[in-house]
Scaffold this motif. Structure first.
Motif, PDB file in Angstrom:
ATOM      1  N   VAL A  42      29.340 -24.252  32.952  1.00 46.87           N
ATOM      2  CA  VAL A  42      28.381 -24.730  32.902  1.00 46.87           C
ATOM      3  C   VAL A  42      27.565 -24.851  31.977  1.00 46.87           C
ATOM      4  CG1 VAL A  42      25.701 -24.144  33.621  1.00 46.87           C
ATOM      5  CG2 VAL A  42      27.449 -22.823  34.735  1.00 46.87           C
ATOM      6  N   THR A  43      27.540 -26.675  31.372  1.00 45.29           N
ATOM      7  CA  THR A  43      27.262 -26.551  30.615  1.00 45.29           C
ATOM      8  C   THR A  43      25.693 -27.967  30.037  1.00 45.29           C
ATOM      9  OG1 THR A  43      27.761 -28.103  28.342  1.00 45.29           O
ATOM     10  CG2 THR A  43      28.917 -29.046  30.670  1.00 45.29           C
ATOM     11  N   GLN A  44      25.386 -29.271  29.228  1.00 40.10           N
ATOM     12  CA  GLN A  44      24.854 -29.353  28.890  1.00 40.10           C
ATOM     13  C   GLN A  44      24.543 -31.109  29.853  1.00 40.10           C
ATOM     14  OE1 GLN A  44      23.181 -32.775  27.240  1.00 40.10           O
ATOM     15  NE2 GLN A  44      20.562 -31.936  27.807  1.00 40.10           N
ATOM     16  N   VAL A  45      24.308 -31.511  29.854  1.00 37.97           N
ATOM     17  CA  VAL A  45      24.421 -32.972  31.330  1.00 37.97           C
ATOM     18  C   VAL A  45      25.253 -33.782  29.554  1.00 37.97           C
ATOM     19  CG1 VAL A  45      21.782 -34.317  30.788  1.00 37.97           C
ATOM     20  CG2 VAL A  45      23.660 -34.793  32.238  1.00 37.97           C
ATOM     21  N   ARG A  46      24.335 -33.276  28.012  1.00 41.17           N
ATOM     22  CA  ARG A  46      25.347 -34.617  27.488  1.00 41.17           C
ATOM     23  C   ARG A  46      26.406 -34.758  27.397  1.00 41.17           C
ATOM     24  NH1 ARG A  46      23.944 -29.934  24.338  1.00 41.17           N
ATOM     25  NH2 ARG A  46      21.221 -30.330  24.295  1.00 41.17           N
ATOM     26  N   ASN A  47      27.423 -33.785  28.282  1.00 40.44           N
ATOM     27  CA  ASN A  47      27.703 -33.539  27.662  1.00 40.44           C
ATOM     28  C   ASN A  47      29.205 -34.222  28.716  1.00 40.44           C
ATOM     29  OD1 ASN A  47      28.472 -31.570  24.651  1.00 40.44           O
ATOM     30  ND2 ASN A  47      27.850 -30.336  26.725  1.00 40.44           N
ATOM     31  N   ARG A  48      28.895 -33.906  29.811  1.00 39.08           N
ATOM     32  CA  ARG A  48      29.069 -34.594  30.951  1.00 39.08           C
ATOM     33  C   ARG A  48      29.866 -35.394  31.371  1.00 39.08           C
ATOM     34  NH1 ARG A  48      28.024 -38.357  34.862  1.00 39.08           N
ATOM     35  NH2 ARG A  48      28.836 -37.467  37.600  1.00 39.08           N
ATOM     36  N   GLU A  49      30.034 -36.816  30.233  1.00 37.34           N
ATOM     37  CA  GLU A  49      30.821 -38.207  30.846  1.00 37.34           C
ATOM     38  C   GLU A  49      32.075 -37.540  29.640  1.00 37.34           C
ATOM     39  OE1 GLU A  49      30.292 -40.904  32.651  1.00 37.34           O
ATOM     40  OE2 GLU A  49      28.444 -39.967  33.139  1.00 37.34           O
ATOM     41  N   ASN A  50      31.663 -36.783  28.141  1.00 32.79           N
ATOM     42  CA  ASN A  50      32.897 -36.471  28.009  1.00 32.79           C
ATOM     43  C   ASN A  50      34.310 -35.710  28.913  1.00 32.79           C
ATOM     44  OD1 ASN A  50      32.746 -38.658  26.444  1.00 32.79           O
ATOM     45  ND2 ASN A  50      31.893 -36.873  24.067  1.00 32.79           N
ATOM     46  N   ILE A  51      33.446 -35.024  29.330  1.00 32.91           N
ATOM     47  CA  ILE A  51      34.405 -33.974  30.395  1.00 32.91           C
ATOM     48  C   ILE A  51      35.466 -34.843  31.142  1.00 32.91           C
ATOM     49  CG2 ILE A  51      34.366 -31.430  31.437  1.00 32.91           C
ATOM     50  CD1 ILE A  51      31.986 -30.629  29.698  1.00 32.91           C
ATOM     51  N   LEU A  52      34.225 -35.103  31.756  1.00 36.80           N
ATOM     52  CA  LEU A  52      34.561 -36.102  33.340  1.00 36.80           C
ATOM     53  C   LEU A  52      35.962 -36.546  32.261  1.00 36.80           C
ATOM     54  CD1 LEU A  52      31.749 -37.109  35.140  1.00 36.80           C
ATOM     55  CD2 LEU A  52      33.375 -35.495  35.641  1.00 36.80           C
ATOM     56  N   LYS A  53      35.621 -37.297  31.767  1.00 40.22           N
ATOM     57  CA  LYS A  53      36.988 -38.135  31.048  1.00 40.22           C
ATOM     58  C   LYS A  53      37.924 -36.990  30.756  1.00 40.22           C
ATOM     59  CE  LYS A  53      33.831 -41.563  27.967  1.00 40.22           C
ATOM     60  NZ  LYS A  53      34.117 -41.996  27.157  1.00 40.22           N
ATOM     61  N   GLN A  54      38.114 -35.781  30.857  1.00 35.15           N
ATOM     62  CA  GLN A  54      38.858 -35.537  30.319  1.00 35.15           C
ATOM     63  C   GLN A  54      39.938 -34.752  31.945  1.00 35.15           C
ATOM     64  OE1 GLN A  54      40.797 -33.946  27.480  1.00 35.15           O
ATOM     65  NE2 GLN A  54      39.345 -35.972  26.227  1.00 35.15           N
ATOM     66  N   GLY A  55      39.196 -35.519  32.991  1.00 36.99           N
ATOM     67  CA  GLY A  55      39.953 -34.698  34.112  1.00 36.99           C
ATOM     68  C   GLY A  55      39.081 -33.795  35.234  1.00 36.99           C
TER      69      GLY A  55
END
Length: 436
Positions: A42-55
């Protein structure tokens, strides 16, 4: 949970694979824990795109919560109070508490029913790392019968005597009344209801009242990513070659760059030492002026920022890591340099003094600025006189880091804490600090 992978709700509000410092720590431990446990992040939305890029798959592997409606107004207040970027960290931490309370409220709305239904064996809050940020979740998890743990927590290192000027230049006004955080809402509740408190340094553990010491497990804050550090290796100096010393970090007063320049100055003038500063910040102009005034331009260089992915190659061209920071909570960059075989010179105060052992580097006793300059110069003179000790010491430094300070090693330590709070084993004790 016995005999199986624990189901973990991992809270890492700061967690980003493309950033550095604490956000990168949040990401690194989250991925390492996913190798030994079933983790939902569970993290903050600011991290979402970079996490999605990791698969990772949103909803399955992680959830991103949007606490920006509370964050943004306080960010503007912080810009006024902190001024220059990179200073006033005590103020920044204080201003982050209210948005974090809101973040945890959003988390409970989303996961409270699942926690009460015991879909998770453990709720683990990893970031924020600061021990000054309480949690509203500890009591709720205790009521639900699910162990809540925090850490490794780190921070709160007192300013040493003799550095009042640096303290003011850092805009650390709130540090004078820092213990007021113990009066904050949920401070006592967090510690009373947590099943375990992982502490990342001896200094942070010492801040905890005696009544909660039986909940503590010491696990250092920092570790290295073996894919980024350790595949290159520093070579010891060749006969007649100048000793190359590197510094990496933000150019802010407490990092001690001015003291490092003063310590190395006579040896630089003699052509026996070269110093490379990697980084940037508010002190750059002052440092350049200091170098120019001392006539040191031929032996002291400024590389600017180097991408974290490229830092290994740059650092491994050096022999020594000079890092006389007087108020360093963790010191990840020290572990990274040691993983390459650089011999560290650090202060025996805070995180670096716990990463460096007597056989792997030099931990300088704290003192006045002039005393530190003289002590660091003494070490440099000793190494210039007998550089044969550098190679063996660098090898021992590498071995220490790969034994204790990788994210895999840290995840395995945290797993033992999960097993302890779940009743599968006794309280773990890895030593404090970790032995070679």
């Amino acid at each position: 949970m016995a005999g199986s992978r624990p189901r973990v709700l991992l809270i890492a509000e700061l967690c980003n694979p493309d950033w550095v410092s604490v956000p990168l720590e949040g990401w690194s431990l989250a991925r390492a824990l996913a190798e030994v446990a079933d983790v939902h992040l569970v993290t903050q939305v600011r991290n979402r795109e970079n996490i999605l890029k990791q698969g990772l798959v949103e909803g399955k592997d992680f959830t991103a919560l949007d606490s920006t409606p509370v964050e943004r107004p306080l960010e503007k207040v912080g810009e006024v109070l902190r001024g220059k970027a990179g200073v006033g960290w005590t103020t920044a931490t204080a201003l982050s508490v209210l948005p974090y309370y809101y973040f945890e409220e959003l988390l409970w709305r989303r996961f409270g029913d699942r926690i009460r239904a015991k879909e998770f064996d453990v709720v683990h809050r990893y970031t924020p790392i600061s021990p000054t940020t309480p949690s509203t979740l500890a009591a709720r998890c205790a009521d639900a019968g699910v162990p809540f743990i925090m850490g490794p927590m780190n921070g709160g290192l007192p300013w040493p005597k003799g550095f009042g000027d640096a303290r003011l230049r850092e805009r650390e006004w709130l540090s004078y009344i820092r213990d007021v955080y113990k009066l904050m809402p949920f401070y006592q509740s967090t510690r009373k209801n947590a099943a375990a408190l992982m502490m990342g340094s001896r200094a942070t553990r010492a801040q905890l009242s005696q009544e909660y010491q039986d909940k503590v497990v010491y696990i250092p804050e920092n570790a290295i990513d073996v894919r980024r550090f350790g595949t290159s290796k520093a070579e010891p100096p060749k006969p007649g070659e100048p000793l190359r010393v590197a510094f990496v970090g933000r150019f802010v007063p407490y990092k001690g760059m001015a003291m490092l320049i003063d310590a190395a100055a006579p040896l630089v003038r003699e052509g026996k030492v070269r110093v490379e500063f990697i980084g940037d910040g508010a002190e750059m102009q002052n440092l350049r002026a200091q170098v120019a005034k001392g006539g040191l331009e031929s032996g002291v260089t400024f590389a600017g920022w180097v991408k974290h992915q490229e830092l290994q190659g740059r650092l491994s061209k050096n022999h020594i890591f000079g890092f006389p920071s007087v108020r360093e909570f963790g010191g990840a960059v020290v572990a990274e340099a040691m993983a390459l075989g650089l011999v560290p010179i650090v202060m025996d105060y805070g995180g670096p003094g716990e990463i460096v052992s007597p056989s792997t580097g030099f931990a300088i006793p704290m003192g006045t600025p002039q005393e530190i300059v003289e002590r660091v110069r003494g070490v440099l003179e000793k190494l210039v006189a007998d550089p044969s000790v550098i190679g063996p010491m660098g090898e021992r430094a590498r071995a220490r880091i790969f034994k204790h300070f990788t994210w895999k090693a840290k995840a395995e330590q945290v797993l033992e804490v999960y097993r302890w709070v779940s009743g599968e084993r006794g309280q773990p004790d890895f030593g404090m600090p970790l032995a070679d």
